[in-house]
Design a protein around this motif. Sequence first.
Motif, short mmCIF file in Angstrom:
data_model
loop_
_atom_site.label_atom_id
_atom_site.label_comp_id
_atom_site.label_asym_id
_atom_site.label_seq_id
_atom_site.Cartn_x
_atom_site.Cartn_y
_atom_site.Cartn_z
N SER A 249 -10.88 -4.37 0.14
CA SER A 249 -10.89 -3.83 1.51
C SER A 249 -9.53 -3.19 1.77
O SER A 249 -8.55 -3.44 1.05
CB SER A 249 -11.14 -4.95 2.51
N ASN A 250 -9.44 -2.37 2.81
CA ASN A 250 -8.16 -1.73 3.15
C ASN A 250 -7.09 -2.77 3.42
O ASN A 250 -5.92 -2.61 3.01
CB ASN A 250 -8.34 -0.81 4.36
N GLN A 251 -7.48 -3.86 4.09
CA GLN A 251 -6.52 -4.91 4.40
C GLN A 251 -5.99 -5.57 3.12
O GLN A 251 -4.78 -5.79 2.98
CB GLN A 251 -7.15 -5.96 5.31
N ASN A 252 -6.91 -5.89 2.21
CA ASN A 252 -6.48 -6.53 0.96
C ASN A 252 -5.70 -5.57 0.07
O ASN A 252 -4.80 -5.99 -0.67
CB ASN A 252 -7.69 -7.07 0.21
N GLU B 293 -3.66 -3.28 1.21
CA GLU B 293 -2.31 -3.28 1.79
C GLU B 293 -1.54 -4.53 1.36
O GLU B 293 -0.35 -4.47 1.05
CB GLU B 293 -2.40 -3.21 3.32
N LYS B 294 -2.24 -5.67 1.35
CA LYS B 294 -1.60 -6.91 0.88
C LYS B 294 -1.19 -6.78 -0.59
O LYS B 294 -0.11 -7.23 -0.99
CB LYS B 294 -2.57 -8.09 1.03
N TYR C 270 1.92 -4.75 -0.84
CA TYR C 270 3.07 -5.52 -0.34
C TYR C 270 3.55 -6.50 -1.40
O TYR C 270 4.76 -6.61 -1.67
CB TYR C 270 2.67 -6.25 0.94
#
Length: 271
Positions: A18-21, A23-24, A27
């Motif tokens: 997912s986009n959130q994962n 980004e993680k 990071y």
Amino acid sequence: MPRRSIKLLLADTLEDLSNQNFEKFCYHLLDRRQEPRVRRSRVEGKKRLDIVDVLVSTFTEEGAVGVTEEILREIGCNSEAETLEMPPKSARKLLKNSLESLTKENFEKFRSELLDRRDGVKMNQVQGKSFLEVADVMISVYTERRVLNVAEEILKEICCGQEACELAEEAKKAGLQSSDAASSDEKHFVDKHMDELIQKVSNVLPILDKLLKAGVIQPEVYDNISAERTSQAKMRALCHGPLRASRKVQDIFLDILKAQEPFLFDDLMKR
């Protein structure tokens, strides 16, 4: 189905995030403290395929898989990490890794034993050469299909049993033939008809001459076999000695036999 390349494997894995994962993931990639480090400018605002290129260029293909799996687990994407399996290594890669793991002393023993097999490897091909060069020479002589078997045999002969077992295990994981994987269906013509060859090949010296010229046997071996009193004794020494070295050697012998003993060859082929 053809196996995916490592880059495609990584790309598919990152695309599934997912986009959130994702980004993680980026990071944590920047937050890694181990060398080599990844610069922020190479990651921030980049697409998934760009990150794949960064991973491979920074950590190499094999290293990139391990780093990716590590980060996926850190961000809680364990299912994605479980499906991230590196494609099996090639025979060349396995052989290179095995030779590289040897001590300097054992690598010298390995090269010496390789030459002692007298089945086509010449001294100038391996003397003073690196493990990469020796690996390439072995593949050219034995082919990728058999080279790991030969390497395993040599490792055992120089008392590197642990290294031999590790090579066999890696070959098994990669789906490559191990030393005990050859089936009776693949028995070579020479092995199948060895008794007949020993009894029926009458003119052995011309065959030895051609084997010597081809570099299959060395002058010392030539002299020893030639010194045998009977043709049967000569053939027995040849079959139980140099012709045991590899299928490549047996193939060379077979070509010579076709030319020297065509009637015997034709007769054995019919059986």
